[in-house]
Design an enzyme around this catalytic site. Structure first.
Site, PDB file in Angstrom:
ATOM      1  N   CYS A 281       9.739  31.112  36.021  1.00  0.00           N
ATOM      2  CA  CYS A 281       9.230  29.880  36.613  1.00  0.00           C
ATOM      3  C   CYS A 281       9.111  28.775  35.574  1.00  0.00           C
ATOM      4  CB  CYS A 281       7.859  30.111  37.221  1.00  0.00           C
ATOM      5  SG  CYS A 281       7.844  31.439  38.416  1.00  0.00           S
TER       6      CYS A 281
ATOM      7  N   ARG B  27      15.966  28.158  32.657  1.00  0.00           N
ATOM      8  CA  ARG B  27      15.091  29.327  32.587  1.00  0.00           C
ATOM      9  C   ARG B  27      15.418  30.330  33.687  1.00  0.00           C
ATOM     10  NH1 ARG B  27      10.036  28.264  29.838  1.00  0.00           N
ATOM     11  NH2 ARG B  27       8.899  29.561  31.276  1.00  0.00           N
TER      12      ARG B  27
ATOM     13  N   TRP C 110      10.922  31.671  40.030  1.00  0.00           N
ATOM     14  CA  TRP C 110      11.739  32.877  39.885  1.00  0.00           C
ATOM     15  C   TRP C 110      10.928  33.975  40.569  1.00  0.00           C
ATOM     16  CZ3 TRP C 110      11.411  37.729  37.499  1.00  0.00           C
ATOM     17  CH2 TRP C 110      12.639  38.389  37.307  1.00  0.00           C
TER      18      TRP C 110
ATOM     19  N   ASN D 153       2.918  30.059  37.049  1.00  0.00           N
ATOM     20  CA  ASN D 153       3.894  30.965  36.446  1.00  0.00           C
ATOM     21  C   ASN D 153       3.100  32.159  35.914  1.00  0.00           C
ATOM     22  OD1 ASN D 153       5.937  32.224  35.041  1.00  0.00           O
ATOM     23  ND2 ASN D 153       5.906  30.784  33.327  1.00  0.00           N
ATOM     24  N   GLY D 154       3.572  33.369  36.153  1.00  0.00           N
ATOM     25  CA  GLY D 154       2.849  34.562  35.703  1.00  0.00           C
ATOM     26  C   GLY D 154       2.620  35.487  36.883  1.00  0.00           C
TER      27      GLY D 154
ATOM     28  N   GLU E 127      25.772  40.528  32.736  1.00  0.00           N
ATOM     29  CA  GLU E 127      24.924  39.369  33.040  1.00  0.00           C
ATOM     30  C   GLU E 127      25.667  38.291  33.801  1.00  0.00           C
ATOM     31  OE1 GLU E 127      21.578  38.573  29.689  1.00  0.00           O
ATOM     32  OE2 GLU E 127      23.629  38.446  28.956  1.00  0.00           O
TER      33      GLU E 127
ATOM     34  N   HIS F 188      29.578  63.581  25.500  1.00  0.00           N
ATOM     35  CA  HIS F 188      28.371  64.181  26.075  1.00  0.00           C
ATOM     36  C   HIS F 188      28.079  63.632  27.464  1.00  0.00           C
ATOM     37  CE1 HIS F 188      27.723  66.131  22.272  1.00  0.00           C
ATOM     38  NE2 HIS F 188      27.902  64.962  21.669  1.00  0.00           N
TER      39      HIS F 188
ATOM     40  N   LYS G 175      15.863  32.961  31.691  1.00  0.00           N
ATOM     41  CA  LYS G 175      16.062  32.768  30.254  1.00  0.00           C
ATOM     42  C   LYS G 175      14.844  33.249  29.463  1.00  0.00           C
ATOM     43  CE  LYS G 175      18.221  31.049  26.722  1.00  0.00           C
ATOM     44  NZ  LYS G 175      19.472  31.713  26.359  1.00  0.00           N
TER      45      LYS G 175
HETATM   46  C1  G6P Z   1      16.116  37.302  28.929  1.00  0.00           C
HETATM   47  C2  G6P Z   1      17.318  36.463  28.544  1.00  0.00           C
HETATM   48  C3  G6P Z   1      18.100  37.163  27.447  1.00  0.00           C
HETATM   49  C4  G6P Z   1      17.193  37.446  26.258  1.00  0.00           C
HETATM   50  C5  G6P Z   1      15.961  38.246  26.685  1.00  0.00           C
HETATM   51  C6  G6P Z   1      14.932  38.325  25.581  1.00  0.00           C
HETATM   52  O1  G6P Z   1      16.528  38.470  29.547  1.00  0.00           O
HETATM   53  O2  G6P Z   1      18.154  36.237  29.665  1.00  0.00           O
HETATM   54  O3  G6P Z   1      19.160  36.332  27.035  1.00  0.00           O
HETATM   55  O4  G6P Z   1      17.905  38.170  25.315  1.00  0.00           O
HETATM   56  O5  G6P Z   1      15.318  37.591  27.782  1.00  0.00           O
HETATM   57  O6  G6P Z   1      14.429  37.040  25.358  1.00  0.00           O
HETATM   58  P1  G6P Z   1      13.824  36.544  24.002  1.00  0.00           P
HETATM   59  O7  G6P Z   1      13.445  35.100  24.273  1.00  0.00           O
HETATM   60  O8  G6P Z   1      12.618  37.377  23.728  1.00  0.00           O
HETATM   61  O9  G6P Z   1      14.865  36.667  22.975  1.00  0.00           O
END
Ligand code: G6P
Length: 614
Positions: free
Chosen positions: A2, A27, A77, A103-104, A494, A510, A609
């Site tokens: 969010c 985001r 989100w 947000n949260g 992704e 394995h 994001k």
């Molecule tokens: C989300 C993003 C990723 C990122 C991950 C960790 O999943 O889409 O691209 O690697 O968060 O985020 P950070 O800000 O902790 O690197």
């Protein structure tokens, strides 16, 4: 995740909110909404039309009040409740005179909701956030102000929140607070602002402050007053802003992902800039609170991270163990603090996070600190929540990254961690100064190699075209090639939504080899290192079972090319640094396959994001 923006006193409140929401789109979100103060109460509009909800809002806002004094916007989100207009924020109380964005996650929302419904409140959405709105309403029933109502309500809440509220009776006030989820406030010429992230406000003001956990801010035109949830005066932390607005725009590229991939040589060079003094001494950031004595005292290293940052951390482990000879463990942050980790004063815990806000990593670092560990953060955002709480910070200097799938932040994290490994090696004397100088030279040469690989995007596009019918991908690597394989598979998942798994090549026998059949694509990281021959054996095994073979290999390496149906060529580097160069063709491969399947590479479905909820 969010995004929140609030504006009060600006010349064009609605435009500032819509532009800010546009800058928060990266985001990740699935619906959006705005509330404005009008002559006869609050005016609200919300849209949940897929990935273009912010543009949809512009159309819906045609009947908005003229010259509103204040307003709040939100991109949602979905966590609790589907991404519908009814679940989109802002949420109203029973009277429609109080609005909040959140947000949260309100963890005790069921219990609170039961109580509110029993008291006669009517909740119309499936969200946990709406509960908070009605809780504030009930706390204001005795005539309490909006601030007091919010303070009392937040005192009853468990979980995380960045929240902003407006009331029709107090049109010149926006009240905001946070716990765990980030929130910044800003002051400009006769106006005040709040947002969940810096890019939203870059065009409005550079006088920005981060609210700390359990602080509450009252925003009035041109003034922000900060206090604790108990009502005591408090100060938010001033932020140093070194990004400009242009850096968060697309600048002639087809999309942010292409722009950010092409910014990697500069980002890597900037990350290393000024870090090696003329006398060969390596320096962490000036602001780093970890001195040489602290570094010498480190007995072992624990790295916590999520997503691409976790993959960068895995590369960091190889470098720290090999160069600094320190035992290093890497943990996925969401698991770390729930496994009762064993840390002590001799442990250096490193949080790797481009945003510096990912809640699992942030909470993991807090757990580590409570166990006596020193904390170092590798982050791309100056003064992010993690950076503010750390003993030392090593900033990646990649500039704002808007594409949801990490590219330049990931590459600079690897570089930062490998640099850190050399810093530790220097402090501990585990490598000679000649060897450190040689490795540093190799690092400083990386941007040139990256420039070379970037020129080959069309070659990778041709490989992607040949694979556009494929649906199953395996990425295999060994040693530092293993995290490269994991990240290659993650990038493909992704943005192209294709099934892709990353494996250490030695694990193939394995289990995973049972899935190899004609039509399966195996992408192997076969740049030269000590395990190259073993890597080639694994490739032979999948080749003889009918897989289509794509190999990342060093320029001119015909022995590798003989095994491949398609080659992704990269210049040869120092093997420990090869993940930096080898990542790029895999970014391109994911990009071109996503394009071939018609997907939005900057805003992949379901992803965010910055992940500010558990
Ligand atoms: C989300 C993003 C990723 C990122 C991950 C960790 O999943 O889409 O691209 O690697 O968060 O985020 P950070 O800000 O902790 O690197």
């Amino acid at each position: 995740m969010c995004g929140i923006i609030g504006v009060i006193g600006a010349d064009d409140v609605l435009l500032t909110i819509l532009e800010g929401l546009g800058r928060l789109e990266y985001r990740g979100y699935d619906s959006a909404g705005v509330v404005l103060s009008g002559h006869d109460g609050l005016w609200r509009c919300r849209a949940a039309e897929g990935t273009h909800s912010v543009s949809d809002l512009r159309g819906l806002a045609e009947d908005a009040p003229t010259r509103p004094g204040s307003g709040v916007g939100h991109t949602r989100w979905a966590t609790h409740g589907e991404p519908t207009a009814a679940n989109a924020h802002p949420h109203f109380d029973c009277t429609g005179r109080l609005a909040i964005v959140h947000n949260g996650i309100i963890e005790n929302h069921v219990e609170l909701s039961d109580r509110l419904v029993a008291a006669g409140h009517v909740l119309v959405s499936q969200t946990d956030s709406e509960v908070l709105c009605h809780l504030i309403e009930s706390e204001m029933a005795d005539g309490a102000s909006l601030s007091d109502g919010m303070r009392r309500a937040l005192g009853q809440v468990r979980g995380s929140f960045a929240v902003a509220a407006m009331h029709a009776d107090e049109p010149d006030l926006v009240v905001a607070s946070r716990r765990i989820s980030p929130l910044i406030v800003g002051v400009g010429d006769g106006a005040s602002f709040l947002a969940s992230d810096i890019p939203a406000l870059l065009g409005s003001t550079r006088e920005l402050f981060a609210l700390e956990d359990d602080q509450l801010a009252e925003l009035r035109p041109g003034a922000v007053q900060v206090m604790t949830l108990d009502g005591a005066p408090a100060r938010a932390t001033a932020l140093s802003i070194d990004w400009d607005v242009a850096a968060s725009r697309q600048g002639g590229f087809d999309d942010f992902m292409t722009k950010e991939i092409h910014e990697q040589p500069t980002a890597v060079a900037d990350t290393l800039l000024g870090r090696c003094r003329a006398d060969g001494a390596l320096v962490l950031d000036d602001a780093s609170g970890l001195g040489a004595a602290d570094l010498r005292a480190v007995e072992r290293v624990c790295i916590v991270a999520c997503g691409s940052s976790y993959h960068a951390a895995l590369v960091g482990k190889y470098a720290i163990e090999r160069w600094a000879r320190l035992p290093t463990q890497v943990d996925i942050a969401s698991e770390f603090r729930y496994r009762d980790p064993i840390l002590d004063e001799g442990t250096l815990t490193i949080g790797v996070s481009q945003s510096g806000e990912t809640v699992d990593t942030l909470q993991g670092l807090r757990e580590a600190r409570s166990l006596g560990s020193k904390i170092l953060v590798v982050s791309n955002v100056v003064d992010s929540s993690m950076a503010r709480e750390a003993d030392g910070v090593l900033y990646t200097r990649a500039g704002p990254e808007i594409g949801v799938a990490a590219t330049k932040t990931y590459l600079t994290q690897i570089v930062a961690l490998e640099f850190l490994a050399l810093v530790l090696a220097q402090a501990r004397g585990s490598l000679s100064s000649t060897e450190i100088a040689r490795l540093m030279d190799c690092m400083l040469g990386l941007p040139d190699h990256l420039d070379t690989v970037l020129e080959r995007t069309k070659d990778v596009a041709a490989v992607a075209q040949a694979l556009d019918e494929a649906r199953d991908f395996f990425f295999l690597g060994r040693h530092v090639g293993h995290p490269v394989a994991l990240e290659g598979a993650l990038k493909l998942k992704e943005i192209s939504y294709l099934r892709a798994e990353g494996y250490p090549a030695g694990e193939l026998k394995h289990g995973p080899i049972a899935l190899i059949e004609p039509g399966t694509v195996v992408v192997g990281i076969a740049s030269r290192n000590d395990l190259w021959e073993k890597m080639c054996s694994s490739i032979q095994e999948v080749k003889s079972r009918g897989a289509t073979i794509v190999l990342v290999g060093n320029d001119g390496d015909e022995q590798t090319a003989e095994l491949a149906d398609h080659m992704l060529w990269v210049p040869r580097t120092e093997p420990m640094l090869s993940p930096v160069v080898d990542a790029i063709p895999l970014q391109f491969l994911a990009y071109w396959l996503a394009k071939a399947h018609g997907h939005d590479v900057d805003r992949p479905r379901n992803l965010a994001k910055t992940v500010t909820v558990e």
